[in-house]
Design a protein around this motif. Structure first.
Motif, PDB file in Angstrom:
ATOM      1  N   GLN A  14       0.916  -1.164   0.145  1.00 11.26           N
ATOM      2  CA  GLN A  14       0.026   0.034   0.007  1.00 11.26           C
ATOM      3  C   GLN A  14       0.812   1.286   0.169  1.00 11.26           C
ATOM      4  O   GLN A  14       1.951   1.244   0.210  1.00 11.26           O
ATOM      5  N   GLY A  15       0.409   2.323  -0.476  1.00 11.32           N
ATOM      6  CA  GLY A  15       0.963   3.712  -0.585  1.00 11.32           C
ATOM      7  C   GLY A  15       0.080   4.657  -0.569  1.00 11.32           C
ATOM      8  O   GLY A  15      -1.179   4.699  -0.472  1.00 11.32           O
ATOM      9  N   VAL A  16       0.529   6.022  -0.863  1.00 15.63           N
ATOM     10  CA  VAL A  16      -0.265   7.327  -1.188  1.00 15.63           C
ATOM     11  C   VAL A  16      -0.924   7.220  -2.592  1.00 15.63           C
ATOM     12  O   VAL A  16      -1.936   7.155  -2.981  1.00 15.63           O
ATOM     13  N   TYR A  17       0.160   7.228  -3.467  1.00 17.31           N
ATOM     14  CA  TYR A  17      -0.281   7.213  -4.851  1.00 17.31           C
ATOM     15  C   TYR A  17       0.948   6.293  -5.807  1.00 17.31           C
ATOM     16  O   TYR A  17       1.951   6.761  -6.006  1.00 17.31           O
ATOM     17  N   LEU A  18       0.612   5.133  -5.965  1.00 20.07           N
ATOM     18  CA  LEU A  18       1.671   4.362  -6.656  1.00 20.07           C
ATOM     19  C   LEU A  18       1.449   4.163  -8.134  1.00 20.07           C
ATOM     20  O   LEU A  18       0.409   4.243  -8.586  1.00 20.07           O
ATOM     21  N   ILE A  36       3.816  10.450  -4.551  1.00 24.18           N
ATOM     22  CA  ILE A  36       3.751  11.280  -3.532  1.00 24.18           C
ATOM     23  C   ILE A  36       4.606  11.070  -2.326  1.00 24.18           C
ATOM     24  O   ILE A  36       5.423  12.111  -1.770  1.00 24.18           O
ATOM     25  N   ALA A  37       4.408  10.024  -1.554  1.00 24.46           N
ATOM     26  CA  ALA A  37       5.349   9.812  -0.571  1.00 24.46           C
ATOM     27  C   ALA A  37       6.646   9.611  -0.864  1.00 24.46           C
ATOM     28  O   ALA A  37       7.427   9.726   0.011  1.00 24.46           O
ATOM     29  N   MET A  58      10.418  12.180  -4.975  1.00 25.70           N
ATOM     30  CA  MET A  58       9.121  11.965  -5.405  1.00 25.70           C
ATOM     31  C   MET A  58       9.042  11.965  -6.768  1.00 25.70           C
ATOM     32  O   MET A  58      10.222  12.404  -7.755  1.00 25.70           O
ATOM     33  N   TRP A  59       7.802  11.931  -7.524  1.00 29.98           N
ATOM     34  CA  TRP A  59       7.252  11.976  -9.066  1.00 29.98           C
ATOM     35  C   TRP A  59       8.042  11.015  -9.666  1.00 29.98           C
ATOM     36  O   TRP A  59       8.328  11.442 -11.041  1.00 29.98           O
ATOM     37  N   SER A 276      -6.207   5.602  -0.029  1.00 31.76           N
ATOM     38  CA  SER A 276      -4.796   5.056  -0.146  1.00 31.76           C
ATOM     39  C   SER A 276      -4.719   4.204  -1.493  1.00 31.76           C
ATOM     40  O   SER A 276      -5.711   4.248  -2.083  1.00 31.76           O
ATOM     41  N   SER A 277      -3.482   3.811  -1.885  1.00 33.28           N
ATOM     42  CA  SER A 277      -3.158   3.103  -3.085  1.00 33.28           C
ATOM     43  C   SER A 277      -2.599   1.936  -3.032  1.00 33.28           C
ATOM     44  O   SER A 277      -1.952   1.857  -1.696  1.00 33.28           O
TER      45      SER A 277
END
Length: 299
Positions: A14-18, A36-37, A58-59, A276-277
Protein backbone atom coordinates in the motif's frame (compact mmCIF):
# COMPACT_ATOMS: atom_id res chain seq x y z
CA UNK A 1 -14.30 -11.13 -28.06
CA UNK A 2 -11.70 -12.43 -25.64
CA UNK A 3 -12.87 -13.27 -22.13
CA UNK A 4 -11.77 -10.65 -19.58
CA UNK A 5 -9.34 -11.69 -16.83
CA UNK A 6 -10.61 -13.04 -13.55
CA UNK A 7 -11.37 -10.43 -10.90
CA UNK A 8 -9.49 -12.16 -8.07
CA UNK A 9 -6.58 -9.98 -6.97
CA UNK A 10 -4.50 -9.94 -3.79
CA UNK A 11 -2.89 -6.88 -2.23
CA UNK A 12 0.92 -6.88 -2.03
CA UNK A 13 1.61 -3.34 -0.79
CA UNK A 14 0.00 0.00 0.00
CA UNK A 15 1.01 3.64 -0.40
CA UNK A 16 -0.26 7.12 -1.21
CA UNK A 17 -0.17 7.19 -5.04
CA UNK A 18 1.51 4.16 -6.62
CA UNK A 19 2.83 4.33 -10.15
CA UNK A 20 5.91 3.23 -12.11
CA UNK A 21 5.92 -0.56 -12.12
CA UNK A 22 8.56 -3.09 -13.21
CA UNK A 23 9.05 -6.82 -12.68
CA UNK A 24 12.58 -8.19 -12.23
CA UNK A 25 11.87 -11.66 -13.63
CA UNK A 26 15.36 -12.99 -12.88
CA UNK A 27 15.41 -11.97 -9.21
CA UNK A 28 11.71 -12.27 -8.45
CA UNK A 29 11.19 -8.67 -7.33
CA UNK A 30 8.35 -6.31 -8.22
CA UNK A 31 9.40 -2.65 -8.12
CA UNK A 32 6.92 0.20 -7.80
CA UNK A 33 7.06 3.90 -6.99
CA UNK A 34 5.02 6.19 -4.75
CA UNK A 35 4.92 9.54 -6.54
CA UNK A 36 3.60 11.42 -3.48
CA UNK A 37 5.23 9.72 -0.48
CA UNK A 38 8.46 9.13 -2.42
CA UNK A 39 10.74 6.18 -3.04
CA UNK A 40 11.01 3.07 -5.18
CA UNK A 41 9.95 -0.03 -3.30
CA UNK A 42 10.60 -3.69 -4.01
CA UNK A 43 8.50 -6.66 -2.90
CA UNK A 44 8.34 -10.37 -3.65
CA UNK A 45 5.31 -11.92 -5.32
CA UNK A 46 3.95 -12.77 -1.86
CA UNK A 47 4.27 -9.16 -0.70
CA UNK A 48 7.48 -9.62 1.33
CA UNK A 49 9.39 -6.29 1.29
CA UNK A 50 12.86 -6.39 -0.30
CA UNK A 51 14.25 -2.86 -0.40
CA UNK A 52 13.48 0.85 -0.72
CA UNK A 53 15.53 3.04 -3.06
CA UNK A 54 15.65 6.85 -3.21
CA UNK A 55 13.21 7.16 -0.29
CA UNK A 56 13.02 10.98 -0.51
CA UNK A 57 12.58 11.24 -4.28
CA UNK A 58 9.04 12.06 -5.40
CA UNK A 59 7.41 12.05 -8.86
CA UNK A 60 8.91 8.79 -10.16
CA UNK A 61 6.51 7.78 -12.92
CA UNK A 62 8.51 5.05 -14.65
CA UNK A 63 10.72 2.12 -13.62
CA UNK A 64 12.76 -0.19 -15.84
CA UNK A 65 15.41 -2.82 -15.13
CA UNK A 66 18.96 -2.79 -16.46
CA UNK A 67 20.71 -6.02 -17.47
CA UNK A 68 23.09 -5.86 -14.47
CA UNK A 69 20.17 -5.74 -12.01
CA UNK A 70 20.17 -1.98 -11.52
CA UNK A 71 16.82 -0.22 -11.26
CA UNK A 72 16.28 2.72 -13.62
CA UNK A 73 13.80 5.32 -12.36
CA UNK A 74 12.43 8.40 -14.09
CA UNK A 75 11.21 11.64 -12.55
CA UNK A 76 12.29 15.17 -11.79
CA UNK A 77 15.75 15.92 -13.17
CA UNK A 78 16.00 12.85 -15.43
CA UNK A 79 16.62 9.12 -15.06
CA UNK A 80 18.51 7.71 -12.08
CA UNK A 81 19.91 4.25 -11.53
CA UNK A 82 20.28 2.33 -8.28
CA UNK A 83 21.89 -1.07 -7.89
CA UNK A 84 20.18 -2.90 -4.98
CA UNK A 85 23.00 -5.41 -4.69
CA UNK A 86 25.92 -2.98 -4.46
CA UNK A 87 24.26 0.19 -3.17
CA UNK A 88 25.77 2.19 -6.02
CA UNK A 89 23.70 4.85 -7.77
CA UNK A 90 23.98 7.61 -10.34
CA UNK A 91 22.30 9.45 -13.19
CA UNK A 92 21.69 7.83 -16.56
CA UNK A 93 20.63 11.11 -18.15
CA UNK A 94 20.26 14.65 -16.73
CA UNK A 95 20.12 16.84 -19.85
CA UNK A 96 18.10 16.99 -23.06
CA UNK A 97 19.34 19.03 -25.99
CA UNK A 98 21.73 20.93 -23.73
CA UNK A 99 19.17 21.84 -21.07
CA UNK A 100 18.50 20.40 -17.57
CA UNK A 101 15.63 17.94 -17.61
CA UNK A 102 12.31 19.07 -16.17
CA UNK A 103 10.89 15.56 -15.92
CA UNK A 104 10.80 12.14 -17.54
CA UNK A 105 7.85 9.78 -17.20
CA UNK A 106 7.56 6.28 -18.73
CA UNK A 107 10.25 4.14 -20.37
CA UNK A 108 10.36 1.00 -22.54
CA UNK A 109 13.37 -0.93 -23.96
CA UNK A 110 14.19 -0.31 -27.62
CA UNK A 111 15.42 -3.87 -28.26
CA UNK A 112 18.98 -2.66 -28.89
CA UNK A 113 20.11 -2.06 -25.31
CA UNK A 114 18.69 1.46 -25.09
CA UNK A 115 15.25 2.82 -24.27
CA UNK A 116 12.33 4.85 -25.53
CA UNK A 117 11.16 7.50 -23.06
CA UNK A 118 8.74 10.41 -22.78
CA UNK A 119 9.11 13.71 -20.98
CA UNK A 120 6.64 15.32 -18.59
CA UNK A 121 6.28 18.77 -17.07
CA UNK A 122 6.85 18.04 -13.39
CA UNK A 123 7.24 21.74 -12.62
CA UNK A 124 3.62 22.34 -13.64
CA UNK A 125 2.42 19.10 -12.01
CA UNK A 126 3.81 20.27 -8.67
CA UNK A 127 2.15 23.66 -9.17
CA UNK A 128 -1.18 21.98 -10.17
CA UNK A 129 -1.17 23.95 -13.43
CA UNK A 130 -1.73 22.90 -17.02
CA UNK A 131 1.32 21.10 -18.39
CA UNK A 132 3.35 22.39 -21.30
CA UNK A 133 3.86 20.12 -24.35
CA UNK A 134 5.99 17.00 -23.92
CA UNK A 135 7.93 14.76 -26.31
CA UNK A 136 9.22 11.27 -27.02
CA UNK A 137 12.90 10.39 -27.33
CA UNK A 138 15.18 7.41 -27.70
CA UNK A 139 18.29 6.98 -25.57
CA UNK A 140 20.68 4.63 -27.35
CA UNK A 141 22.85 2.11 -25.54
CA UNK A 142 25.82 4.49 -25.86
CA UNK A 143 23.63 7.33 -24.46
CA UNK A 144 22.93 9.31 -27.60
CA UNK A 145 19.59 11.14 -27.41
CA UNK A 146 17.39 10.99 -30.53
CA UNK A 147 14.17 13.07 -30.71
CA UNK A 148 11.22 11.05 -32.04
CA UNK A 149 7.94 12.96 -31.61
CA UNK A 150 6.94 16.36 -30.21
CA UNK A 151 3.76 18.19 -29.27
CA UNK A 152 2.24 15.62 -26.93
CA UNK A 153 0.02 16.87 -24.11
CA UNK A 154 1.45 14.61 -21.37
CA UNK A 155 3.42 11.56 -22.44
CA UNK A 156 2.67 8.54 -20.28
CA UNK A 157 2.61 4.74 -20.75
CA UNK A 158 4.87 3.43 -23.53
CA UNK A 159 5.28 0.10 -25.32
CA UNK A 160 7.20 -1.06 -28.38
CA UNK A 161 5.95 -4.05 -30.38
CA UNK A 162 8.92 -5.22 -32.50
CA UNK A 163 6.82 -7.84 -34.32
CA UNK A 164 4.31 -5.33 -35.66
CA UNK A 165 6.90 -2.53 -35.75
CA UNK A 166 4.66 -0.26 -33.72
CA UNK A 167 5.20 2.12 -30.80
CA UNK A 168 2.29 3.01 -28.52
CA UNK A 169 2.03 5.93 -26.11
CA UNK A 170 -0.67 7.14 -23.75
CA UNK A 171 -0.92 10.90 -24.22
CA UNK A 172 -2.78 11.78 -21.03
CA UNK A 173 -5.53 14.43 -21.41
CA UNK A 174 -5.51 13.67 -25.15
CA UNK A 175 -5.62 10.08 -26.41
CA UNK A 176 -3.42 7.03 -26.95
CA UNK A 177 -1.24 7.17 -30.07
CA UNK A 178 0.36 4.59 -32.34
CA UNK A 179 3.29 5.01 -34.74
CA UNK A 180 5.01 2.81 -37.29
CA UNK A 181 8.64 2.07 -36.32
CA UNK A 182 11.29 1.92 -39.06
CA UNK A 183 14.39 -0.28 -39.01
CA UNK A 184 16.39 2.64 -37.58
CA UNK A 185 13.73 3.01 -34.81
CA UNK A 186 12.42 6.34 -36.09
CA UNK A 187 8.66 6.95 -36.08
CA UNK A 188 6.12 7.69 -38.81
CA UNK A 189 2.35 7.55 -39.53
CA UNK A 190 1.12 8.84 -36.18
CA UNK A 191 -2.49 7.80 -35.57
CA UNK A 192 -5.06 7.61 -32.78
CA UNK A 193 -5.15 4.23 -31.03
CA UNK A 194 -7.75 5.01 -28.35
CA UNK A 195 -9.68 8.28 -28.16
CA UNK A 196 -9.86 8.74 -24.39
CA UNK A 197 -8.43 11.58 -22.30
CA UNK A 198 -7.58 9.43 -19.25
CA UNK A 199 -5.08 7.05 -20.89
CA UNK A 200 -2.35 6.24 -18.37
CA UNK A 201 0.02 3.24 -18.19
CA UNK A 202 -0.03 0.45 -20.75
CA UNK A 203 1.32 -3.01 -21.55
CA UNK A 204 1.13 -5.62 -24.32
CA UNK A 205 -0.14 -9.19 -24.39
CA UNK A 206 1.32 -11.91 -26.61
CA UNK A 207 -1.61 -11.62 -29.03
CA UNK A 208 -0.44 -8.09 -29.82
CA UNK A 209 -3.24 -6.32 -27.98
CA UNK A 210 -2.59 -3.18 -25.93
CA UNK A 211 -3.80 -2.95 -22.31
CA UNK A 212 -4.42 0.71 -21.45
CA UNK A 213 -5.11 1.86 -17.91
CA UNK A 214 -7.25 4.93 -17.24
CA UNK A 215 -7.31 7.23 -14.22
CA UNK A 216 -11.01 7.97 -14.92
CA UNK A 217 -11.87 4.35 -15.71
CA UNK A 218 -12.40 2.67 -12.32
CA UNK A 219 -12.66 -1.10 -12.17
CA UNK A 220 -11.28 -1.87 -15.65
CA UNK A 221 -8.26 -1.88 -17.92
CA UNK A 222 -9.24 -1.19 -21.52
CA UNK A 223 -7.92 -3.60 -24.15
CA UNK A 224 -7.40 -2.49 -27.75
CA UNK A 225 -6.25 -4.32 -30.87
CA UNK A 226 -3.29 -2.88 -32.83
CA UNK A 227 -5.89 -1.48 -35.24
CA UNK A 228 -7.60 0.43 -32.41
CA UNK A 229 -10.66 -1.80 -31.96
CA UNK A 230 -11.79 -1.97 -28.34
CA UNK A 231 -12.16 -5.46 -26.87
CA UNK A 232 -13.86 -6.52 -23.64
CA UNK A 233 -12.02 -4.77 -20.79
CA UNK A 234 -10.06 -6.54 -18.09
CA UNK A 235 -11.90 -6.31 -14.78
CA UNK A 236 -9.92 -4.99 -11.80
CA UNK A 237 -10.67 -4.20 -8.14
CA UNK A 238 -12.34 -0.88 -7.22
CA UNK A 239 -10.23 2.16 -7.98
CA UNK A 240 -8.38 3.31 -11.08
CA UNK A 241 -5.37 1.45 -12.42
CA UNK A 242 -2.27 3.54 -13.12
CA UNK A 243 0.04 0.82 -14.47
CA UNK A 244 0.03 -2.86 -15.47
CA UNK A 245 2.80 -5.41 -15.98
CA UNK A 246 2.96 -9.16 -16.62
CA UNK A 247 5.15 -11.79 -14.94
CA UNK A 248 5.41 -15.40 -13.84
CA UNK A 249 6.73 -18.54 -15.58
CA UNK A 250 3.70 -18.66 -17.89
CA UNK A 251 3.60 -14.86 -18.33
CA UNK A 252 0.06 -14.76 -16.94
CA UNK A 253 0.70 -13.19 -13.55
CA UNK A 254 -0.56 -9.63 -13.72
CA UNK A 255 0.56 -6.79 -11.46
CA UNK A 256 -1.34 -3.50 -11.22
CA UNK A 257 -1.10 -0.29 -9.22
CA UNK A 258 -4.45 1.09 -8.06
CA UNK A 259 -5.34 4.59 -6.83
CA UNK A 260 -8.70 5.99 -5.63
CA UNK A 261 -11.19 6.50 -8.47
CA UNK A 262 -10.68 10.27 -8.25
CA UNK A 263 -6.93 9.99 -7.68
CA UNK A 264 -5.74 11.14 -11.10
CA UNK A 265 -7.87 14.27 -11.11
CA UNK A 266 -6.98 14.97 -7.47
CA UNK A 267 -3.29 14.83 -8.38
CA UNK A 268 -3.86 17.07 -11.41
CA UNK A 269 -5.78 19.66 -9.38
CA UNK A 270 -3.49 19.56 -6.34
CA UNK A 271 -6.22 18.21 -4.05
CA UNK A 272 -5.84 15.63 -1.25
CA UNK A 273 -6.49 12.02 -2.26
CA UNK A 274 -9.68 10.40 -1.00
CA UNK A 275 -7.96 7.14 -0.01
CA UNK A 276 -4.83 5.02 -0.22
CA UNK A 277 -3.20 3.26 -3.16
CA UNK A 278 -2.39 -0.44 -3.65
CA UNK A 279 -0.12 -2.81 -5.53
CA UNK A 280 -2.09 -5.93 -6.49
CA UNK A 281 -1.36 -9.29 -8.10
CA UNK A 282 -3.82 -11.34 -10.15
CA UNK A 283 -4.02 -13.79 -13.04
CA UNK A 284 -4.72 -13.19 -16.71
CA UNK A 285 -6.31 -15.68 -19.16
CA UNK A 286 -3.79 -14.58 -21.80
CA UNK A 287 -0.02 -14.28 -21.39
CA UNK A 288 1.54 -10.84 -21.51
CA UNK A 289 4.76 -9.47 -22.91
CA UNK A 290 7.55 -9.50 -20.34
CA UNK A 291 9.49 -6.23 -20.38
CA UNK A 292 13.16 -7.08 -20.94
CA UNK A 293 15.92 -5.02 -19.30
CA UNK A 294 17.87 -2.25 -20.97
CA UNK A 295 21.61 -2.83 -21.26
CA UNK A 296 23.52 0.31 -20.29
CA UNK A 297 27.09 0.28 -18.96
CA UNK A 298 26.66 2.02 -15.62
CA UNK A 299 29.48 3.68 -13.66
Amino acid sequence: MEQAPATVFEDLAQGVYLEGLAVDHERGVIWYSDVIAGGIHGVRADGTPVATLNPQRMWTGGILLNADGAVLSSGQGGIMWNHPGTGRSGWLIEELEGEPINGINEMWPDGEGGIFFGTNDIEMVIAARESRPTALYRLTQDRRVIPLARGLKFSNGLAFDPVRRSLYCSDTFGCAWAWDVASDLTLSRQRVLLAREDCDGLALDLQGNIWITGFRSPGIIRRVTPEGVEMDPAVTPPGSTTQVRFGGPDQRDIYITLVPADGGDSLKDGKPLSGSSRLCRGRSPVPGVLVVPADFALD
